[in-house]
Design an enzyme around this catalytic site. Structure first.
Site, PDB file in Angstrom:
ATOM      1  NE  ARG A 300      -9.229 -62.553 101.610  1.00  0.00           N
ATOM      2  CZ  ARG A 300     -10.087 -63.315 102.554  1.00  0.00           C
ATOM      3  NH1 ARG A 300      -9.800 -63.164 103.928  1.00  0.00           N
ATOM      4  NH2 ARG A 300     -11.022 -64.304 102.206  1.00  0.00           N
ATOM      5  CG  HIS A 442      -7.613 -61.233  92.383  1.00  0.00           C
ATOM      6  ND1 HIS A 442      -6.614 -61.664  91.722  1.00  0.00           N
ATOM      7  CD2 HIS A 442      -7.306 -60.213  92.672  1.00  0.00           C
ATOM      8  CE1 HIS A 442      -5.588 -60.583  91.826  1.00  0.00           C
ATOM      9  NE2 HIS A 442      -6.130 -59.916  92.360  1.00  0.00           N
ATOM     10  CD  GLU A 443      -6.589 -64.022  97.067  1.00  0.00           C
ATOM     11  OE1 GLU A 443      -6.727 -64.526  98.023  1.00  0.00           O
ATOM     12  OE2 GLU A 443      -6.147 -64.939  96.148  1.00  0.00           O
ATOM     13  N   GLY A 444     -11.261 -62.422  96.993  1.00  0.00           N
ATOM     14  CA  GLY A 444     -12.744 -62.168  97.729  1.00  0.00           C
ATOM     15  C   GLY A 444     -13.203 -60.775  97.055  1.00  0.00           C
ATOM     16  CG  HIS A 449     -13.026 -58.678 101.386  1.00  0.00           C
ATOM     17  ND1 HIS A 449     -12.102 -59.356 102.228  1.00  0.00           N
ATOM     18  CD2 HIS A 449     -12.679 -58.915 100.257  1.00  0.00           C
ATOM     19  CE1 HIS A 449     -11.279 -60.175 101.621  1.00  0.00           C
ATOM     20  NE2 HIS A 449     -11.688 -59.871 100.106  1.00  0.00           N
TER      21      HIS A 449
END
Length: 591
Positions: A300, A442-444, A449
Site C-alpha cells: 500500500r 489496486h491494493e484496496g 481505505h
C-alpha cells in the site's frame, strides 16, 4: 527530456528535513553513511534514466502476449533493463546482510525505488512485488523456506507475486474459494483460480514464487479460515508445478507488467499423481491473512510511491514544456505584434503547476516520512517502537489513497498544461495518466481505505491512533508558532485538526456503523488533505530562512496548498458530521 524526479527535492527531504543521516547512529545502519546513501541514489538515477525511461513507451506500445509455445513474450529491452537492475544489486536494497542484502534504511531504499517507478512504472513493479514477497517470507517463513525461496529472490534469480483476488470475490477476501488440502508429507495441494495477479507469469526470472491465500480444512467461514502458502511455478527440484496461465488481462496502462488469470491445480502441469498444485504452508494454518497484511501494508505504501512517482514525472514534463512552449500574451499586453510568451508566464498555467507541485512534493514527503517510521520501528524498542508502529498504522490508508487520487489529478493537469499535444501519444503525459489510473484501485480502492481509516484506525484502542496523529501534528504546529511566516499556517492546520477530531466523534455518536461509515471516503479525503498540509508545514520549518529559487518554490507550493486545498476539508468534514444518509437511503431501483 526532463528527469522524472527532482534529485534536489529528494536530497532536501532526506537530509535537510528527515535527517536520515541520524539513522547511521543506529546499530542496524552503522555501516552506512551519507556517501553510501548518495551512491545508491546516483546509481538509481543513472540506471532509471538510461535503461528504464527509454523503454517506457516501447513497453506501453508492445504489451505482453502469449506465444505459440505458451510462454509470455515481452520486449527484449524490458528484460535487459530488469537484468541490469538485478546485477546492480538493487533488488537486495533493504534486506538483511545475512540474506545477502544491502541493509539500507527503508527510507533510502524507497527513494531509490522512486527513480525506477517514475522512469518506468511497469518495469519497476516486478522488483516491487518480489521485495514485498521476500520480506513477508523473511519474517514469517521457516528457515528452509527462507533458504529455498527468499535468498534467490534477494539475488534476483526468482521473482515473486501475491495472489489474493479471485474472479468472483474481488476485494472481498472472505469469499475466496481456493482450497488447500493437507498431505501426509506436510505439503498441501492447492486448487482454485486467482485473478488480477501482477507479474503472475513471464520469462524474466528462473522461477516465480507465488504467495497464495487459500482455505484449509477446519478454518471456518470468512477471513479467519484463510491460510497462506508458497506455491512456486517450479518446485525446488526444477519440476513444473501445476500453476497454469489462463490468460493475460489487457490493461489501460502499466502494460509491460503482465497481469494474469492463473489456475492452480487444474492438471495442466501436474507434478504428482495427486491433483492440485504443491503448496507449502507459511506459519500456522488459518492465520494467512494476518501474515499477508505485512506484504499488503508494504504494498500500500509502495502503491502510494508509485502514484507519487508517476505524478512527479508528469509534473516534471509539464514544467519543462511550459518553459519552452510560447503561446499568447499577458492579459495586460495590448500589442498584437508583440512576441508570444512562454505559457509559464500565464497565471492559470502557474496555478496548474503549483497544484501539481503541491500534490507530488507533498505526497513524496508523506511516503518518505512513513518509510522512516518503518526504520524507527525496526531499530527501536519500548515506547519509540510502539509509537512508530501506531502512527504508521494510522497513516498507511492515507499514504496509499491520497497520492493515488491527487497525483492522478496532477497527471490530468500535466495533460492540460500541454493542451492538445498532451492528449496525443507523441508526448509522455497521456501515458503517465493511464499508468497512474490503476493506483486508486489496486491494493484496496478508496472506499475500502476510507472504511479502514474511519472504521478501524482512528477508533482502535479507544482512539489512541487518532490521538497520536493529532499530538504529532500538534508538535509541528507548536514549532511553527515561533516564526510569523509559519504561525498563521499553523493556526489554520490546528483548526482543521480540531474539526477532524470533532467529526470523528460525531460520526460514531449514533453507534450505527452504517451511518458512521456512509461517508467514509469523504472523511479519508479530508484527513489526507490535513496530513499533506502537515507535511508542507514540516517542509517549511525545514526551509527556515534559507534563500534561493528552490526554497522560494517550497514556500509558494505550501502557500498554494493552504489557500487552495486545505479549505476543502471544511465542506467534507461537515458532510460527515451531518450523518448524511443520501447514499444509504438511495434505492438501487432508482438508478
Amino acid at each position: 527530456m526532463a528527469a522524472p524526479l527532482s534529485r534536489r527535492d529528494l536530497e532536501f527531504l532526506l537530509y535537510e528535513w528527515l535527517d536520515v543521516e541520524e539513522l547511521t547512529t543506529r546499530e542496524r545502519f552503522r555501516e552506512h553513511s551519507r556517501e553510501t546513501f548518495d551512491a545508491v541514489l546516483d546509481l538509481s538515477e543513472d540506471l532509471a534514466t538510461k535503461l528504464f525511461e527509454p523503454v517506457n513507451k516501447l513497453g506501453d506500445q508492445n504489451e505482453p502476449y502469449v506465444g505459440d509455445d505458451g510462454k509470455v513474450v515481452l520486449p527484449d529491452e524490458v528484460e535487459s533493463g530488469i537484468n541490469e537492475y538485478v546485477k546492480a544489486g538493487l533488488m537486495a536494497g533493504s534486506f538483511d546482510e545475512s540474506l545477502g542484502g544491502m541493509q539500507l534504511p527503508t527510507v533510502v531504499n524507497r527513494a531509490s525505488s522512486a527513480w525506477f517507478q517514475a522512469a518506468n512504472a511497469a518495469m519497476s513493479s516486478y522488483a516491487f512485488l518480489t521485495a514485498g514477497n521476500a520480506n513477508l517470507l523473511a519474517e514469517y517463513g521457516s528457515d528452509e523456506q527462507i533458504d529455498t525461496w527468499v535468498r534467490p529472490m534477494v539475488e534476483g534469480r526468482f521473482f515473486g507475486t501475491m495472489c489474493l483476488s479471485e474472479p468472483q470475490a474481488g476485494s472481498s477476501l472472505a469469499d475466496i474459494t481456493t482450497k488447500a488440502e493437507p498431505q501426509a508429507d506436510g505439503t498441501y495441494r492447492i486448487t482454485g483460480t486467482k485473478m488480477w495477479i501482477s507479474a503472475g507469469d513471464h520469462e524474466l526470472s528462473e522461477n516465480i514464487v507465488h504467495l497464495v491465500l487459500a482455505k484449509a480444512p477446519g478454518g471456518g467461514p470468512g477471513v479467519k479460515g484463510i491460510s497462506l502458502f508458497v506455491v512456486p511455478k517450479y518446485l525446488a527440484d526444477g519440476t513444473r508445478n501445476d500453476v497454469a496461465l489462463v490468460g493475460l488481462n489487457h490493461k489501460m496502462g502499466n502494460r509491460a507488467t503482465t497481469n494474469t488469470l492463473l489456475n492452480f491445480g487444474d492438471g495442466t502441469h501436474s507434478p504428482t499423481t495427486e491433483s492440485g498444485a504443491v503448496g507449502y504452508l507459511v506459519g500456522e494454518e488459518h492465520r494467512g491473512l494476518s501474515y499477508m497484511f505485512k506484504m499488503m501494508n508494504e504494498a500500500r505504501i509502495g502503491v502510494g510511491f508509485l502514484a507519487t512517482s508517476l505524478g512527479y514525472a508528469g509534473y516534471q514534463a509539464s514544467l519543462e514544456y511550459a518553459k519552452v512552449r510560447t503561446q499568447g500574451r499577458p492579459v495586460d499586453q495590448k500589442d498584437p505584434t508583440s512576441k508570444p510568451v512562454p505559457i509559464i508566464e500565464h497565471a492559470d498555467v502557474k496555478r496548474m503547476l503549483l497544484a501539481q507541485k503541491s500534490y507530488v512534493e507533498g505526497a513524496l514527503a508523506l511516503g518518505l516520512y512513513c518509510s522512516k517510521l518503518v526504520d524507527i520501528q525496526q531499530t527501536s524498542a519500548g515506547d519509540d517502537n510502539a509509537r512508530a508502529g501506531l502512527l504508521l498504522d494510522v497513516l498507511t490508508p492515507i499514504a496509499k489513497s491520497w497520492p493515488s487520487q491527487w497525483c492522478l489529478e496532477a497527471n490530468s493537469l500535466a495533460i492540460q498544461v500541454h493542451g492538445g499535444y498532451g492528449y496525443t501519444k507523441e508526448f509522455d503525459v497521456e501515458q503517465y495518466y493511464r499508468d497512474n489510473r490503476l493506483n486508486p484501485i489496486h491494493e484496496g480502492a478508496h472506499g475500502i481505505h476510507g472504511l479502514d481509516l474511519l472504521g478501524r484506525k482512528v477508533v482502535m484502542s479507544g482512539g489512541a491512533g487518532l490521538t497520536l496523529l493529532t499530538d504529532t501534528i500538534g508538535d509541528t504546529v507548536e514549532r511553527s508558532s515561533a516564526d510569523p511566516a509559519t504561525a498563521e499556517l499553523g493556526v489554520q492546520l490546528r483548526t482543521a485538526v480540531d474539526h477532524l477530531v470533532a467529526t470523528t466523534a460525531t460520526a460514531w455518536s449514533t453507534g450505527d456503523p452504517a451511518v458512521a461509515l456512509a461517508n467514509a471516503t469523504a472523511y479519508l479525503e479530508a484527513a489526507g488533505h490535513i496530513v499533506i498540509a502537515w507535511m508542507w508545514l514540516e517542509q517549511l520549518l525545514a526551509v527556515g530562512d534559507r534563500t534561493g529559487d528552490f526554497y522560494d518554490g517550497k514556500r509558494a507550493a505550501a502557500q498554494y496548498f493552504f489557500r487552495y486545498e486545505l479549505p476543502k476539508t471544511r465542506t467534507q468534514l461537515d458532510l460527515v458530521a451531518a450523518l448524511d444518509r443520501t447514499t444509504l437511503d438511495t434505492d438501487p431501483a432508482w438508478f
